[in-house]
Design a protein around this motif. Structure first.
Motif, PDB file in Angstrom:
ATOM      1  N   GLU A   1       0.838  -1.168   0.013  1.00 38.21           N
ATOM      2  CA  GLU A   1      -0.108  -0.184  -0.077  1.00 38.21           C
ATOM      3  C   GLU A   1       0.656   1.468   0.011  1.00 38.21           C
ATOM      4  N   MET A   2       2.039   1.286   0.678  1.00 37.71           N
ATOM      5  CA  MET A   2       2.753   2.346   1.016  1.00 37.71           C
ATOM      6  C   MET A   2       3.436   2.762  -0.402  1.00 37.71           C
ATOM      7  N   ARG A   3       3.817   1.626  -0.980  1.00 39.60           N
ATOM      8  CA  ARG A   3       4.670   1.870  -2.654  1.00 39.60           C
ATOM      9  C   ARG A   3       3.574   2.254  -3.492  1.00 39.60           C
ATOM     10  N   LEU A   4       2.405   1.689  -3.428  1.00 40.34           N
ATOM     11  CA  LEU A   4       1.446   2.029  -4.586  1.00 40.34           C
ATOM     12  C   LEU A   4       0.867   3.401  -4.404  1.00 40.34           C
ATOM     13  N   LEU A   5       0.796   3.802  -3.300  1.00 39.46           N
ATOM     14  CA  LEU A   5       0.558   5.378  -2.934  1.00 39.46           C
ATOM     15  C   LEU A   5       1.393   6.430  -3.338  1.00 39.46           C
ATOM     16  N   GLU A   6       2.571   5.726  -2.842  1.00 33.71           N
ATOM     17  CA  GLU A   6       3.797   6.776  -3.481  1.00 33.71           C
ATOM     18  C   GLU A   6       4.176   6.940  -4.900  1.00 33.71           C
ATOM     19  N   VAL A   7       4.015   5.746  -5.662  1.00 38.28           N
ATOM     20  CA  VAL A   7       4.089   5.877  -7.142  1.00 38.28           C
ATOM     21  C   VAL A   7       2.868   6.630  -7.761  1.00 38.28           C
ATOM     22  N   ALA A   8       1.519   6.538  -7.183  1.00 36.43           N
ATOM     23  CA  ALA A   8       0.456   7.167  -7.656  1.00 36.43           C
ATOM     24  C   ALA A   8       0.541   8.600  -7.214  1.00 36.43           C
ATOM     25  N   GLU A   9       1.241   9.043  -6.075  1.00 36.71           N
ATOM     26  CA  GLU A   9       1.439  10.526  -6.009  1.00 36.71           C
ATOM     27  C   GLU A   9       2.364  10.969  -6.757  1.00 36.71           C
ATOM     28  N   ARG A  10       3.536  10.260  -7.031  1.00 42.95           N
ATOM     29  CA  ARG A  10       4.629  10.828  -7.550  1.00 42.95           C
ATOM     30  C   ARG A  10       4.514  10.911  -9.361  1.00 42.95           C
ATOM     31  N   SER A  11       3.671   9.848  -9.603  1.00 51.42           N
ATOM     32  CA  SER A  11       3.293  10.049 -11.061  1.00 51.42           C
ATOM     33  C   SER A  11       2.253  11.045 -11.288  1.00 51.42           C
ATOM     34  N   LYS A  12       1.545  11.446 -10.124  1.00 51.97           N
ATOM     35  CA  LYS A  12       0.544  12.415 -10.361  1.00 51.97           C
ATOM     36  C   LYS A  12      -0.785  11.695 -11.082  1.00 51.97           C
ATOM     37  N   HIS A  13      -0.997  10.346 -10.762  1.00 57.59           N
ATOM     38  CA  HIS A  13      -1.947   9.753 -11.218  1.00 57.59           C
ATOM     39  C   HIS A  13      -3.179  10.348 -10.874  1.00 57.59           C
ATOM     40  N   ALA A  14      -4.334  10.559 -11.710  1.00 56.59           N
ATOM     41  CA  ALA A  14      -5.607  11.352 -11.376  1.00 56.59           C
ATOM     42  C   ALA A  14      -6.773  10.426 -10.857  1.00 56.59           C
ATOM     43  N   ASP A  15      -6.541   8.973 -11.168  1.00 53.07           N
ATOM     44  CA  ASP A  15      -7.552   8.211 -10.548  1.00 53.07           C
ATOM     45  C   ASP A  15      -6.889   6.630 -10.042  1.00 53.07           C
ATOM     46  N   PHE A  16      -6.351   6.722  -9.167  1.00 53.38           N
ATOM     47  CA  PHE A  16      -5.615   5.616  -8.620  1.00 53.38           C
ATOM     48  C   PHE A  16      -5.914   5.230  -7.081  1.00 53.38           C
ATOM     49  N   GLN A  17      -6.876   4.099  -6.821  1.00 52.34           N
ATOM     50  CA  GLN A  17      -7.211   4.073  -5.549  1.00 52.34           C
ATOM     51  C   GLN A  17      -6.662   2.743  -5.175  1.00 52.34           C
ATOM     52  N   VAL A  18      -6.480   2.687  -3.782  1.00 55.06           N
ATOM     53  CA  VAL A  18      -5.945   1.536  -3.184  1.00 55.06           C
ATOM     54  C   VAL A  18      -7.151   1.123  -2.141  1.00 55.06           C
ATOM     55  N   LYS A  19      -7.672   0.127  -2.076  1.00 53.65           N
ATOM     56  CA  LYS A  19      -8.613  -0.566  -1.352  1.00 53.65           C
ATOM     57  C   LYS A  19      -8.253  -1.747  -0.475  1.00 53.65           C
ATOM     58  N   ARG A  20      -7.949  -1.371   0.924  1.00 54.25           N
ATOM     59  CA  ARG A  20      -7.783  -2.587   1.849  1.00 54.25           C
ATOM     60  C   ARG A  20      -8.996  -3.312   2.276  1.00 54.25           C
ATOM     61  N   LEU A  21      -8.979  -4.525   2.342  1.00 57.16           N
ATOM     62  CA  LEU A  21     -10.011  -5.323   2.784  1.00 57.16           C
ATOM     63  C   LEU A  21      -9.714  -6.071   4.131  1.00 57.16           C
ATOM     64  N   ALA A  22     -10.452  -6.196   4.965  1.00 56.82           N
ATOM     65  CA  ALA A  22     -10.169  -6.912   6.348  1.00 56.82           C
ATOM     66  C   ALA A  22     -10.768  -8.025   6.367  1.00 56.82           C
ATOM     67  N   ARG A  23     -10.464  -8.840   7.207  1.00 54.44           N
ATOM     68  CA  ARG A  23     -10.773 -10.393   7.427  1.00 54.44           C
ATOM     69  C   ARG A  23     -10.625 -11.091   6.005  1.00 54.44           C
ATOM     70  N   THR A  24      -9.602 -10.972   5.286  1.00 52.70           N
ATOM     71  CA  THR A  24      -9.286 -11.642   4.104  1.00 52.70           C
ATOM     72  C   THR A  24      -7.861 -11.870   3.902  1.00 52.70           C
ATOM     73  N   GLY A  25      -7.850 -12.978   3.116  1.00 51.15           N
ATOM     74  CA  GLY A  25      -6.305 -13.192   2.590  1.00 51.15           C
ATOM     75  C   GLY A  25      -6.074 -12.962   1.251  1.00 51.15           C
ATOM     76  N   HIS A  26      -5.095 -13.675   0.605  1.00 47.11           N
ATOM     77  CA  HIS A  26      -4.683 -13.575  -0.934  1.00 47.11           C
ATOM     78  C   HIS A  26      -5.929 -13.710  -1.754  1.00 47.11           C
ATOM     79  N   GLY A  27      -6.881 -14.576  -1.440  1.00 45.74           N
ATOM     80  CA  GLY A  27      -7.890 -15.037  -2.526  1.00 45.74           C
ATOM     81  C   GLY A  27      -9.253 -13.974  -2.257  1.00 45.74           C
ATOM     82  N   PHE A  28      -9.197 -13.035  -1.278  1.00 50.43           N
ATOM     83  CA  PHE A  28     -10.206 -12.387  -0.918  1.00 50.43           C
ATOM     84  C   PHE A  28     -11.506 -13.013  -0.528  1.00 50.43           C
ATOM     85  N   THR A  29     -11.391 -14.061  -0.042  1.00 45.17           N
ATOM     86  CA  THR A  29     -12.468 -14.877   0.684  1.00 45.17           C
ATOM     87  C   THR A  29     -12.468 -14.380   2.005  1.00 45.17           C
TER      88      THR A  29
END
Length: 93
Positions: A26-54
């Motif tokens: 998340e930290m790296r993704l947000l850094e890249v989005a900010e540095r590149s001035k990407h206009a529509d870049f969202q990171v969504k973290r989900l609780a109670r889930t692992g890699h498969g999003f179950t």
């Protein structure tokens, strides 16, 4: 590289992911989005889930075979995001 991407981005991360370090990612993704001035870049973290999003108590990959459903917030967030950008018709269900 990710910094050159200009299409809208919705990136999901799982709080209990054993395959991808969510905090560092998340930290790296947000850094890249900010540095590149990407206009529509969202990171969504989900609780109670692992890699498969179950739904998961531990995030362990060993839980995949017993998973019964995806974590709340996964598909509805994706659908809302797609509708807001008109990738799918806002009026169709």
């Amino acid at each position: 590289p990710l910094a050159t991407v200009r299409v809208p981005v919705l990136w999901f991360l799982a709080d209990l992911d054993h395959n991808v370090p969510s905090d560092a990612s998340e930290m790296r993704l947000l850094e890249v989005a900010e540095r590149s001035k990407h206009a529509d870049f969202q990171v969504k973290r989900l609780a109670r889930t692992g890699h498969g999003f179950t739904v998961s108590d531990t995030g362990s990959n060993n839980e995949f075979h017993t998973a019964s459903h995806f974590v709340p917030g996964y598909f509805d967030t994706m659908e809302r995001w797609l509708r807001e950008r008109r990738f799918i018709d806002r009026n169709k269900k």
